[in-house]
Motif scaffolding. Structure first.
Motif, PDB file in Angstrom:
ATOM      1  N   ALA A  97       0.852  -1.184   0.000  1.00 22.90           N
ATOM      2  CA  ALA A  97       0.000   0.000   0.000  1.00 22.90           C
ATOM      3  C   ALA A  97       0.888   1.234   0.000  1.00 22.90           C
ATOM      4  N   ILE A  98       0.461   2.254  -0.761  1.00 20.99           N
ATOM      5  CA  ILE A  98       1.218   3.502  -0.838  1.00 20.99           C
ATOM      6  C   ILE A  98       0.241   4.634  -1.065  1.00 20.99           C
ATOM      7  N   SER A  99       0.538   5.807  -0.511  1.00 20.71           N
ATOM      8  CA  SER A  99      -0.314   6.976  -0.704  1.00 20.71           C
ATOM      9  C   SER A  99       0.550   8.222  -0.802  1.00 20.71           C
ATOM     10  N   HIS A 100       0.133   9.144  -1.660  1.00 17.47           N
ATOM     11  CA  HIS A 100       0.907  10.365  -1.892  1.00 17.47           C
ATOM     12  C   HIS A 100      -0.051  11.540  -2.035  1.00 17.47           C
ATOM     13  N   SER A 113      -7.075   7.463   2.246  1.00 18.85           N
ATOM     14  CA  SER A 113      -6.569   6.483   3.208  1.00 18.85           C
ATOM     15  C   SER A 113      -6.505   5.127   2.516  1.00 18.85           C
ATOM     16  N   GLY A 114      -5.504   4.336   2.902  1.00 18.51           N
ATOM     17  CA  GLY A 114      -5.380   2.997   2.348  1.00 18.51           C
ATOM     18  C   GLY A 114      -5.002   2.000   3.426  1.00 18.51           C
ATOM     19  N   TYR A 115      -5.400   0.748   3.215  1.00 15.68           N
ATOM     20  CA  TYR A 115      -5.132  -0.294   4.213  1.00 15.68           C
ATOM     21  C   TYR A 115      -4.811  -1.602   3.502  1.00 15.68           C
ATOM     22  N   SER A 116      -3.728  -2.226   3.930  1.00 16.82           N
ATOM     23  CA  SER A 116      -3.338  -3.538   3.427  1.00 16.82           C
ATOM     24  C   SER A 116      -3.067  -4.431   4.630  1.00 16.82           C
ATOM     25  N   GLY A 117      -3.950  -5.409   4.848  1.00 21.09           N
ATOM     26  CA  GLY A 117      -3.835  -6.252   6.032  1.00 21.09           C
ATOM     27  C   GLY A 117      -3.608  -7.702   5.698  1.00 21.09           C
ATOM     28  N   SER A 118      -4.076  -8.584   6.577  1.00 19.93           N
ATOM     29  CA  SER A 118      -3.886 -10.025   6.358  1.00 19.93           C
ATOM     30  C   SER A 118      -4.928 -10.592   5.411  1.00 19.93           C
ATOM     31  N   ASN A 119      -6.172 -10.126   5.509  1.00 15.62           N
ATOM     32  CA  ASN A 119      -7.244 -10.574   4.624  1.00 15.62           C
ATOM     33  C   ASN A 119      -8.019  -9.414   4.004  1.00 15.62           C
TER      34      ASN A 119
END
Length: 411
Positions: free
Chosen positions: A9-12, A23-29
């Motif tokens: 995940a990346i945000s600029h 907003s961004g989110y990268s989790g387990s599932n």
């Protein structure tokens, strides 16, 4: 079970705006992109609250149905929290956010979507947009009134028809379940990417097979190279594949990553906006959710725009045709100031015009039959006349005829 794959995940902030409302989110599932709206402060708060609510359901699910219910419930809870927040802090009224979320359950992807952030699937060297934008221009595309390419540059492209906001406790979501397979690449992004980098370049970047982090960096660079007028948020999810299996703590980017992200920034002064118009524009809302009573007005405005564009094309075509006709007429009139000496069936004739023709259109007409028989001319003179003799004027043509006549008489 826990998702088997890798993600990034990346945000600029982008090159124009002064704050990041994504907003961004990268989790387990669970994987989420939220693009906030509401101007200087509200967008930050809305996307942060949405991701915060959704983060709580990042766990393995026993079934896709359970994951879908959890997604719907978490987004409904986020809507309620937005309403409660505005009730406590009226200065945030009008805030909202898009939400594009994906939960991996075994061999399936469970998707929830509202707004104009997007989810793409890259499979077998082909990129497919999975979600449908809830925008005014997408409605025009669906009705066949504009093309997808026209939608990219439409002046109303940022008008949202559906959004997670502070007015509706029961938002209208798109949710669906899709099978997925090893090798799939799922891309979640805000319109800061999709509005700048076209599908062909996105597919090329995904097709390079680089790790999710490097691929996300590549896509972000393309958005920045394209001017990045809006915040850019990218979440990339690989199913299986050659890259290391995701492990560790979730990655949170954008305004949700800031512990004080929901603090309201100080109000801007009118003078600074006047002195720095670009800075003021950078804080304007990236989206607008119209009230229902304005929808027909927007549609009518678009009809007027289409009519104006059609009239403009017609007027432009008429002007081009008039210019072409004027040029042709002017050219023809010029040819009628020219003369040459040639042959009719059996006599020498002065012609008005030029020797060339344009297809079936003759650019010359007999002007004066001299009455000199071709048979009275020498072979050389006759061949010369039949090949035509150019003259600079009518008097010059008549002098040429006199010379021919004297030659014939002398013969």
């Amino acid at each position: 079970m826990v998702f088997q794959g890798s993600s990034a995940a990346i945000s600029h902030t982008g090159k124009v705006r002064s704050n990041n409302q994504d907003s961004g989110y990268s989790g387990s599932n669970l994987f989420v992109v939220a693009d906030g709206m509401g101007g200087h402060a509200g967008g930050d708060v809305a996307s942060s609250l949405a991701v915060g609510r959704l983060e709580r359901i990042d766990r393995p699910f026993e079934s896709t149905a359970a994951a879908e219910r959890a997604l719907r419930g978490a987004i409904a809870d986020a809507a309620t929290e937005l309403i409660d927040t505005v009730r406590a802090r009226p200065e945030l009224a009008g805030m909202g956010t898009t939400v594009s979320a994906l939960v991996m359950v075994d061999d399936y992807a469970v998707i929830a979507h509202i707004g104009d952030s997007r989810i793409y699937l890259y499979r077998d060297e082909a990129l497919t947009q999975i979600t449908t934008d809830h925008t005014f221009v997408q409605r025009l595309v669906d009705s066949g009134r504009i093309t997808p390419e026209e939608a990219r540059y439409h002046p109303r492209r940022s008008v949202l028809m559906r959004v997670l906001g502070d007015m509706d406790p029961d938002p209208e979501l798109d949710t669906f379940i899709m099978p997925t397979q090893p090798g799939d690449r799922w891309l979640l992004c805000s319109d800061g990417l999709s509005g700048v980098v076209d599908d062909a370049h996105t597919a090329k970047a995904l097709g390079l097979g680089l790790a999710p982090g490097r691929t996300a960096d590549n896509l972000l660079k393309q958005a920045l190279d394209g001017g990045a007028p809006d915040n850019v948020t990218i979440v990339l999810v690989d199913v299986g594949g050659q890259h290391p299996v995701f492990s560790g703590t979730p990655t949170i980017v954008g305004s949700a990553s800031n512990p004080v992200g929901i603090e309201v920034p100080a109000a801007r002064t009118g003078r600074s906006g006047w002195l720095h118009p670009n800075r003021q524009a950078a804080n304007e809302p990236t989206h607008f959710e119209p009230a229902p009573e304005f929808l027909e007005e927007l549609i009518e405005e678009d009809r007027r725009r289409v009519r104006r564009r059609r009239i403009g094309w017609i007027v432009g075509l008429i002007l081009v045709l008039v210019i072409i006709a004027a040029a042709l007429y002017g050219g023809y009139q010029w040819t009628q100031t020219r003369y040459f000496v040639g042959a009719d069936d059996d006599t020498v004739v002065i012609f008005r015009g030029v020797q060339q023709d344009i297809g079936p259109i003759a650019l010359s007409t007999p002007y004066e039959d001299t009455g000199i028989p071709l048979s009275s001319l020498s072979d050389f003179a006759r061949a010369t006349v039949e090949g035509t003799i150019s003259a600079t004027s009518l008097d010059d043509a008549r002098r040429i005829v006199t010379t021919i006549s004297d030659t014939a008489g002398g013969g």
